[in-house]
Write an enzyme that holds these catalytic residues in place. Structure first.
Site, mmCIF file in Angstrom:
data_model
loop_
_atom_site.group_PDB
_atom_site.id
_atom_site.type_symbol
_atom_site.label_atom_id
_atom_site.label_comp_id
_atom_site.label_asym_id
_atom_site.label_seq_id
_atom_site.Cartn_x
_atom_site.Cartn_y
_atom_site.Cartn_z
ATOM 1 N N HIS A 1 -0.962 -10.152 1.489
ATOM 2 C CA HIS A 1 -1.163 -8.720 1.739
ATOM 3 C C HIS A 1 -2.673 -8.482 1.669
ATOM 4 O O HIS A 1 -3.387 -9.195 0.951
ATOM 5 C CB HIS A 1 -0.447 -7.953 0.622
ATOM 6 C CG HIS A 1 -0.437 -6.470 0.763
ATOM 7 N ND1 HIS A 1 -1.503 -5.687 0.415
ATOM 8 C CD2 HIS A 1 0.528 -5.622 1.203
ATOM 9 C CE1 HIS A 1 -1.193 -4.413 0.626
ATOM 10 N NE2 HIS A 1 0.041 -4.343 1.113
ATOM 11 N N ASP B 1 0.217 -12.700 -6.821
ATOM 12 C CA ASP B 1 0.591 -11.349 -6.418
ATOM 13 C C ASP B 1 2.118 -11.284 -6.488
ATOM 14 O O ASP B 1 2.814 -11.845 -5.641
ATOM 15 C CB ASP B 1 0.078 -11.095 -4.993
ATOM 16 C CG ASP B 1 0.562 -9.762 -4.435
ATOM 17 O OD1 ASP B 1 1.458 -9.156 -5.035
ATOM 18 O OD2 ASP B 1 0.039 -9.343 -3.388
ATOM 19 N N GLN C 1 6.184 -8.444 -4.625
ATOM 20 C CA GLN C 1 7.498 -8.563 -3.986
ATOM 21 C C GLN C 1 8.408 -9.550 -4.710
ATOM 22 O O GLN C 1 9.494 -9.849 -4.219
ATOM 23 C CB GLN C 1 7.336 -8.998 -2.515
ATOM 24 C CG GLN C 1 6.530 -8.037 -1.664
ATOM 25 C CD GLN C 1 7.215 -6.684 -1.455
ATOM 26 O OE1 GLN C 1 8.380 -6.490 -1.770
ATOM 27 N NE2 GLN C 1 6.462 -5.731 -0.914
ATOM 28 N N LYS D 1 7.821 -0.447 -6.907
ATOM 29 C CA LYS D 1 8.655 -1.347 -6.100
ATOM 30 C C LYS D 1 9.820 -1.899 -6.915
ATOM 31 O O LYS D 1 10.566 -2.748 -6.450
ATOM 32 C CB LYS D 1 7.813 -2.508 -5.564
ATOM 33 C CG LYS D 1 6.766 -2.081 -4.532
ATOM 34 C CD LYS D 1 6.068 -3.286 -3.972
ATOM 35 C CE LYS D 1 4.776 -2.950 -3.258
ATOM 36 N NZ LYS D 1 4.973 -2.280 -1.984
ATOM 37 N N CYS E 1 0.269 -4.054 6.222
ATOM 38 C CA CYS E 1 -0.946 -4.441 5.476
ATOM 39 C C CYS E 1 -1.062 -5.956 5.362
ATOM 40 O O CYS E 1 -1.554 -6.480 4.349
ATOM 41 C CB CYS E 1 -0.984 -3.821 4.085
ATOM 42 S SG CYS E 1 -0.907 -2.043 4.088
HETATM 43 N N1 C6P Z 1 3.309 -3.643 0.166
HETATM 44 C C1 C6P Z 1 4.769 -2.917 1.939
HETATM 45 O O1 C6P Z 1 5.357 -2.065 2.599
HETATM 46 P P1 C6P Z 1 0.509 -1.365 -4.113
HETATM 47 O O2 C6P Z 1 0.337 -0.531 -2.882
HETATM 48 O O3 C6P Z 1 -0.757 -1.544 -4.876
HETATM 49 O O4 C6P Z 1 1.656 -0.923 -4.965
HETATM 50 O O5 C6P Z 1 0.971 -2.816 -3.587
HETATM 51 C C2 C6P Z 1 0.167 -3.528 -2.702
HETATM 52 C C3 C6P Z 1 0.853 -4.789 -2.301
HETATM 53 C C4 C6P Z 1 0.313 -6.009 -2.701
HETATM 54 N N2 C6P Z 1 0.928 -7.161 -2.438
HETATM 55 C C5 C6P Z 1 2.085 -7.198 -1.756
HETATM 56 C C6 C6P Z 1 2.736 -8.538 -1.501
HETATM 57 C C7 C6P Z 1 2.663 -6.022 -1.303
HETATM 58 O O6 C6P Z 1 3.820 -6.072 -0.630
HETATM 59 C C8 C6P Z 1 2.027 -4.787 -1.559
HETATM 60 C C9 C6P Z 1 2.578 -3.504 -1.016
HETATM 61 C C10 C6P Z 1 3.940 -2.476 0.770
HETATM 62 O O7 C6P Z 1 4.840 -4.123 2.205
HETATM 63 C C11 C6P Z 1 2.969 -1.406 1.152
HETATM 64 S S1 C6P Z 1 1.771 -1.976 2.294
#
Ligand code: C6P
Length: 411
Positions: free
Chosen positions: A121, A198, A201, A224, A371
């Site tokens: 991401h 990270d 997910q 999430k 993203c």
């Molecule tokens: N992905 C998706 O629709 P935040 O926004 O900080 O809570 O998470 C960012 C982020 C970082 N790493 C991974 C692997 C992610 O999937 C995400 C967030 C969302 O896929 C929003 S772009």
């Protein structure tokens, strides 16, 4: 686990969208919240609202106790050794930025290397790029196979004596591919490098054990995993956190701020981790509500969560491939290495058209590049549509989704 029983706890799932029952398949973006989490937010503001760590009155003490209990429960949830290793942040993005700035600014120099993968991401690419421009180190990108799986041989061959940290998503938010973080952590440590994972997910969907995988940093987001937005976690090994400088300055992150007699000099000493990294009033209510989310998931059991999502994924992919003619599903054919995320395209339609059409039928899916543009480049796509599942989704919802996809194909 019984998704029909679980659905009763989610008030939003009773909604109709465009006259149709809501089918929420955008769980990788954010999940819905159970009554228990909503109730915890209400209860905090109705009964316990006070600032944490700052006062001796009853409300402040109650808020502090609830907030710190969350920290302990989250430490247990990911099997951290110590609750001081749990830093509350806004989410995964802020957690990775914290490491890139706080650890990166004082540990990375010109000549050093940071290793990330092409399935990351943007949150696990951009902070490293920004800090590399300040400090002059190199960011190296490990390849991904055409089916979206990690090229382990390429990743491992890119480690050198100059590699200082490897940064890898546990699960791709585009393909749902699960990476072997333990394997990469082992190689990183053999090269004297750290391992940042990270977990945005993965933590919401499977058991993640930071000690078993021996990772140094883990980032994840509360929203999430049934929790509210604006609260997330950075796990870091205590000895690393102790040596790191703060990320932001302000209240709570200091032990002492004192001026010299002549008022010419200011002496500042940092608080201990985790508070050293929590400048200013934190998202107290968000933290407390996250505790309810974690308890909810623990009651189901993370193995059951993953099993349910995999069942839905296999069911949906099989139907998308056999019942639809113009739908292409991306990612590996080996579904047992995946979480509940399905990227797909419909021939002749943009991903936004597909998502808008689904929305007409009350089905929420995501469209765009999520993203994660580099992985879309690997798939040779500008964008994709994405269905992602969670504990409250059912096979009947998948059936309805397939019916709608078949209608979309007629467009
Ligand atoms: N992905 C998706 O629709 P935040 O926004 O900080 O809570 O998470 C960012 C982020 C970082 N790493 C991974 C692997 C992610 O999937 C995400 C967030 C969302 O896929 C929003 S772009």
């Amino acid at each position: 686990m019984d998704p029909y029983r679980i659905r009763e706890d989610f008030p939003i799932l009773k909604r109709k969208i465009n006259g149709n029952p809501l089918i929420y398949f955008d769980n990788a973006a954010t999940t819905q919240k159970p009554r228990q989490v909503i109730e915890a937010i209400r209860d905090f503001y109705e009964n316990h609202n006070g600032n944490v760590h700052r006062a001796v009155h009853t409300l402040s003490l109650e808020a502090t106790e609830l907030y710190e209990k969350t920290r302990e429960n989250i430490a247990r949830f990911i099997n951290a050794k110590n609750s001081a290793e749990i830093i509350f942040v806004r989410g995964t993005t802020e957690a990775i930025n914290l490491v890139a700035y706080s650890w990166g600014m004082s540990n990375l120099e010109k000549g050093d290397e940071v290793l990330v993968s092409l399935m990351e991401h943007h949150s696990n690419i951009v902070p490293w790029d920004i800090v590399s421009k300040i400090k002059g180190f190199t960011v190296k990108y490990a390849k991904v196979h055409d089916d979206g799986t990690l090229d382990y041989a390429d990743f491992e061959s890119k480690f050198t004596s100059k590699t200082k940290i490897a940064c890898l998503s546990h699960v791709s938010n585009v393909s749902g591919v699960v990476n072997d973080i333990k394997r990469i952590a082992k190689v990183a440590h053999e090269h004297g490098a750290l391992m940042l994972v990270d977990g945005a997910q993965s933590v919401p969907h499977m058991k993640v054990d930071v000690r078993e995988a021996d990772i140094d940093f883990l980032a994840f987001s509360g929203h999430k995993m049934l929790g509210p937005t604006g609260i997330g976690v950075l796990y870091g090994k205590k000895d690393l956190l102790e040596k790191m400088n703060p990320f932001q300055g302000g209240g709570e992150m200091i032990k002492e701020v004192a001026f010299s007699q002549d008022k010419e000099r200011c002496y500042i000493s940092w608080n201990d981790p985790p508070w050293k990294f929590e400048a200013g009033t934190p998202n107290i209510c968000g933290g407390i509500a996250l505790n309810e989310a974690v308890k909810y998931l623990e009651q189901i059991g993370m193995d059951e969560v993953l099993k349910h999502e995999r069942m839905l994924t296999e069911y949906a992919v099989e139907k998308m491939q056999t019942c639809c003619n113009k739908v292409a599903v991306y990612g590996p054919s080996e579904l047992t290495s995946k979480c509940g995320i399905i990227p797909f395209t419909v021939d002749g339609l943009s991903s936004h058209d597909v998502a808008l059409f689904c929305d007409n039928y009350g089905i929420m899916i995501r469209s765009g590049f999520h993203c994660a543009q580099p992985l879309h480049q690997v798939f040779k796509l500008q964008s994709s549509a994405r269905a992602s599942f969670y504990i409250y989704n059912t096979r009947e919802e998948v059936d309805r989704f397939i019916e709608v996809l078949k209608e979309i194909e007629q467009l």
